[in-house]
Design a protein around this motif. Structure first.
Motif, PDB file in Angstrom:
ATOM      1  N   GLY A  54       0.856  -1.197   0.000  1.00  0.00           N
ATOM      2  CA  GLY A  54       0.000   0.000   0.000  1.00  0.00           C
ATOM      3  C   GLY A  54       0.889   1.243   0.000  1.00  0.00           C
ATOM      4  N   ALA A  95      -4.769  -0.461   5.330  1.00  0.00           N
ATOM      5  CA  ALA A  95      -4.029  -1.539   4.649  1.00  0.00           C
ATOM      6  C   ALA A  95      -4.246  -2.861   5.390  1.00  0.00           C
ATOM      7  N   GLY A 328      -8.629   3.767  -2.028  1.00  0.00           N
ATOM      8  CA  GLY A 328      -7.871   2.550  -1.768  1.00  0.00           C
ATOM      9  C   GLY A 328      -8.671   1.269  -1.950  1.00  0.00           C
TER      10      GLY A 328
END
Ligand code: SAH
Length: 370
Positions: A54, A95, A328
């Motif tokens: 990430g 993440a 994300g």
């Protein structure tokens, strides 16, 4: 695949003439053989699962003035930001929640005490927060050996520092002549990273004005001879405020840069079977499918951007940076399917140490015992 192609590709060394020939060949059968063999070698040596890192673009404040880069110190129009510790930890939580086994903290370069201490604090906090389960790669430019060691002790385990080009003349041309952007210092910093105990990553830009194919062949030979653990490399892309954009040197068009980048990745996989190779974001700026192509021909790492959306716009190293508005979660879901399209699987939860590093470490320990 023709047997003499297979023989050639399986016995590839760091001979520059052969590498130059393979980077430029117009023989489509040989070109396809390079890509096919690289995929096979990747599958046999590191498997057909792809690691995630990430990407957290921590800050665009930078003291350097690299002539290609959109966040260089002299780019006065750029709004400068720095994420807070809490924002970084939120990104790490994100993440972790999405099963990414590692993150990269990338930043413009600073060498002041405040910056060095803040990165160390963040590393310590990540370590505590995730019980050391999330591995952290740093990509924060050239630092002293002491700083590298301090950050390693604070919790970093990998470091990415691109050599940019291994040709010292070209390196000089793409950096200001101010005594602060020296090829020798960059090389020494890479040596220091290795010596300190980091999983050491480097890389180059491909298709720079004035870069010959022989120089790219030498870059490949350098990765091999330097014995790197990971490589991230991709096409050079213009930024309209960077001085290099108006360079009158010989240029490559975007599709040439893309083809060269994919061949560099494939040839590197043939040269270094068990390292980690990233399919860089810059590839995607030229062609939306290019990163999948890279995964098909030897790459095994993807770095989805997990920087808070509000900062993305200000971290533009080059124009047309992709994924400016893709959050994300969307990005991870996208890669889940793309990886399958590339004939593999997402390696969720795994931090993905390069096999090359583990073997290198073992060898050093054995040598020390002897
Ligand atoms: N400051 C850190 C990390 C940020 S830059 C460092 O210098 O290491 C990360 C990488 O982006 C650079 O090493 C460079 O290879 C790449 N990059 C910068 N500008 C670029 C451009 N215009 N086109 C393609 N890649 C670029």
């Amino acid at each position: 695949m023709k047997s003499y192609h297979k023989y050639l590709l399986n016995n590839i060394g760091s001979d520059r003439e052969t590498l130059t020939e393979l980077l430029t060949t117009k023989d489509t059968e040989l070109r396809n053989a390079i890509f096919g063999e690289a995929e096979l070698v990747r599958n046999l040596n590191v498997g057909n699962y792809f690691y995630f890192r990430g990407l957290i673009e921590f800050s665009n404040k930078c003291v350097r003035d690299c002539l290609y880069c959109g966040i260089r110190a002299n780019c006065k129009s750029v709004y400068r930001y720095e994420m807070t510790e809490e924002e970084v930890l939120n990104a790490v939580d994100f993440a972790w929640k999405h099963n990414l086994g590692s993150v990269v903290i990338q930043s413009g370069e600073r060498n002041d005490k405040e910056f060095i201490l803040k990165i160390a604090r963040i590393l310590n906090l990540i370590r505590k927060r995730t019980n050391d389960e999330i591995k952290v790669t740093l990509s924060c430019g050239e630092q002293t050996e002491e700083t590298f060691r301090y950050w390693l002790e604070s919790g970093a385990s990998r470091y990415l520092l691109r050599i940019e080009t291994t040709n010292s003349n070209l390196f000089r041309k793409i950096h200001p002549c101010d005594g602060k952007h020296l090829f020798s210092t960059r090389l020494q910093a890479l040596e220091n990273l290795k010596k300190t105990g980091y999983q050491t990553g480097t890389g180059v830009m491909i298709g720079l004005p004035g870069q010959s194919i022989e120089m790219l062949a030498s870059d490949l030979a350098f990765f091999k001879n330097f014995n790197v653990d990971m490589v991230g490399m991709g096409p050079y892309l213009e930024h309209n405020e960077s001085p290099m954009t108006s360079s009158s040197e010989q240029k490559y068009n975007p599709s040439e840069r893309l083809e060269l980048s994919l061949r560099m990745i494939a040839l590197l996989r043939l040269l270094m079977k068990n390292i980690n190779i990233a399919a860089s974001t810059a590839l995607q700026s030229i062609d939306p499918e290019a990163r999948v192509e890279a995964l098909k021909c030897g790459a095994n790492v993807i770095m989805p951007n997990i920087t808070p959306l509000k900062y993305r716009y200000y971290y533009q190293l080059y124009e047309n940076k992709p994924g400016m508005n893709i959050d994300g979660a969307e990005n991870i879901a996208y890669w889940n399917t793309q990886m399958q399209k590339a004939g593999g699987f997402p390696a969720f939860k795994l931090s993905g140490d390069p096999k090359h590093f583990l073997l290198r470490k073992q060898r050093t320990q054995i040598a020390l015992q002897d």
